[in-house]
Design a protein around this motif. Structure first.
Motif, short mmCIF file in Angstrom:
data_model
loop_
_atom_site.label_atom_id
_atom_site.label_comp_id
_atom_site.label_asym_id
_atom_site.label_seq_id
_atom_site.Cartn_x
_atom_site.Cartn_y
_atom_site.Cartn_z
N GLU A 53 -11.21 -6.56 6.88
CA GLU A 53 -10.24 -5.99 5.94
C GLU A 53 -10.44 -6.52 4.53
OE1 GLU A 53 -6.24 -6.48 7.29
OE2 GLU A 53 -6.36 -4.74 8.64
N LEU A 54 -10.95 -7.72 4.42
CA LEU A 54 -11.19 -8.30 3.10
C LEU A 54 -12.60 -8.01 2.60
CD1 LEU A 54 -9.37 -11.74 3.48
CD2 LEU A 54 -8.66 -9.80 2.07
N ASN A 113 -4.44 -1.91 3.84
CA ASN A 113 -5.25 -2.96 4.45
C ASN A 113 -6.10 -2.28 5.52
OD1 ASN A 113 -3.92 -4.86 2.92
ND2 ASN A 113 -2.93 -5.89 4.64
N THR A 114 -7.36 -2.11 5.26
CA THR A 114 -8.20 -1.41 6.22
C THR A 114 -9.63 -1.90 6.10
OG1 THR A 114 -8.72 0.79 7.13
CG2 THR A 114 -8.78 0.56 4.72
N ASN A 115 -10.49 -1.36 6.92
CA ASN A 115 -11.91 -1.71 6.93
C ASN A 115 -12.73 -0.44 6.80
OD1 ASN A 115 -12.57 -0.70 9.85
ND2 ASN A 115 -10.72 -1.95 10.06
N SER A 144 -8.28 -2.47 0.89
CA SER A 144 -8.39 -3.93 0.87
C SER A 144 -9.85 -4.40 0.95
CB SER A 144 -7.58 -4.53 2.03
OG SER A 144 -8.08 -4.08 3.29
N TYR A 145 -10.66 -3.73 1.77
CA TYR A 145 -12.03 -4.21 1.94
C TYR A 145 -12.88 -4.00 0.69
CZ TYR A 145 -14.06 0.47 2.80
OH TYR A 145 -14.50 1.78 2.67
N GLU A 146 -12.46 -3.06 -0.16
CA GLU A 146 -13.16 -2.86 -1.43
C GLU A 146 -12.62 -3.78 -2.52
OE1 GLU A 146 -14.45 1.86 -1.05
OE2 GLU A 146 -12.73 1.32 -2.29
N MET A 147 -11.32 -4.09 -2.44
CA MET A 147 -10.68 -4.92 -3.45
C MET A 147 -10.81 -6.41 -3.14
SD MET A 147 -7.19 -2.68 -3.99
CE MET A 147 -6.65 -3.54 -5.48
N ALA A 150 -5.63 -8.42 0.13
CA ALA A 150 -4.86 -7.65 1.09
C ALA A 150 -3.36 -7.91 0.95
CB ALA A 150 -5.31 -8.00 2.51
N LYS A 151 -2.58 -6.95 1.39
CA LYS A 151 -1.14 -7.13 1.51
C LYS A 151 -0.89 -8.18 2.60
CE LYS A 151 -0.99 -2.78 2.57
NZ LYS A 151 -0.53 -1.43 3.01
N PRO A 152 0.14 -9.00 2.50
CA PRO A 152 1.24 -8.98 1.53
C PRO A 152 1.02 -9.85 0.29
CG PRO A 152 1.78 -10.47 3.31
CD PRO A 152 0.42 -9.91 3.62
N ASP A 153 -0.19 -10.03 -0.14
CA ASP A 153 -0.44 -10.75 -1.39
C ASP A 153 0.08 -9.91 -2.55
OD1 ASP A 153 -1.44 -12.04 -3.61
OD2 ASP A 153 -3.48 -12.23 -2.85
N VAL A 154 0.97 -10.46 -3.34
CA VAL A 154 1.56 -9.72 -4.47
C VAL A 154 0.47 -9.27 -5.43
CG1 VAL A 154 3.16 -9.84 -6.41
CG2 VAL A 154 3.74 -10.97 -4.26
N GLU A 155 -0.60 -10.02 -5.51
CA GLU A 155 -1.66 -9.73 -6.47
C GLU A 155 -2.29 -8.35 -6.24
OE1 GLU A 155 -3.69 -9.96 -9.79
OE2 GLU A 155 -2.14 -11.37 -9.15
N ILE A 156 -2.35 -7.89 -4.99
CA ILE A 156 -2.97 -6.59 -4.74
C ILE A 156 -2.11 -5.48 -5.35
CG2 ILE A 156 -1.90 -6.10 -2.48
CD1 ILE A 156 -4.63 -4.98 -1.60
N PHE A 157 -0.80 -5.68 -5.38
CA PHE A 157 0.10 -4.70 -6.00
C PHE A 157 -0.05 -4.73 -7.52
CE2 PHE A 157 2.11 -5.64 -1.91
CZ PHE A 157 2.28 -4.37 -1.41
#
Length: 204
Positions: A53-54, A113-115, A144-147, A150-157
């Motif tokens: 996912e990451l 959040n995916t792969n 998520s795997y491109e960024m 992942a959630k629930p990290d506030v930073e992804i939002f």
């Protein structure tokens, strides 16, 4: 929906795409990788699944790790097939609703959040059911795997808001995870906690 809302961010699994863990578990057992069933059964979000996912490991590395854990020589295609059995598709009514929301002027985004294996399956088979592509529904697709977050990290939002160039106060996020909704709210985004898979159809 409140008139101030201009942007809608959708989660993928459990909101748009149906999930069937039991089918996935049975598929892993069928291909001789029953040890992976416990990962799915326990909803494990660490180790192997989190790494995919990451974006820390790719499809080939995922399959190699599955073979190592399961002590098997199962080919990649069978492992990917079993893993994708978690996904059951997107009902047409949801695709039609997405198209309608876009026609009404809402800016639609996807944040999941995916792969790569699950996303390829959804992109190539589920979003095309009504003759369109995933990119026809969403202005931007955040995976998520491109960024590499992942959630629930506030930073992804915060990252998604910045890339999309949208205002958190004018945005609603729909997710089946309460923890993810809480994280989105910390970023200033309104949320709808999806508890049935279909609630958003009637409340958005």
């Amino acid at each position: 929906m409140d008139k101030i809302i201009k942007n809608i961010i959708f989660d993928l699994g459990g909101v748009l795409v149906g999930l069937n863990p039991e089918r996935c578990i049975n598929a892993f057992r069928e291909i001789g990788c029953g040890v992976l069933a416990s990962y799915v059964e326990e909803h494990r979000t660490e180790d192997l699944f989190l790494e995919t996912e990451l974006g820390r490991i790719d499809e080939g590395e995922f399959c190699n790790e599955v073979r190592r854990i399961a002590h098997t020589d199962t080919p990649d295609k069978d492992i990917v097939w079993a893993w994708n059995q978690l996904l059951t598709g997107i009902p047409h009514e949801k695709l039609l609703r997405l198209a309608r929301l876009k026609q009404q002027g809402y800016r639609l985004f996807l944040l999941s959040n995916t792969n790569s294996m699950h996303w390829n399956r959804c992109r190539d088979n589920f979003f095309t059911a009504c003759g369109l592509r995933a990119s026809d529904y969403f202005e931007h697709i955040f995976l998520s795997y491109e960024m590499h977050m992942a959630k629930p990290d506030v930073e992804i939002f915060n990252e998604a808001l910045a890339i999309a160039g949208i205002n958190a106060a004018e945005t609603i996020f729909i997710d089946d995870s309460e923890a993810n909704c809480i994280a989105a709210e910390k970023a200033g985004i309104s949320t709808l906690h999806e508890t049935s898979g279909h609630r958003w159809l009637y409340e958005i």
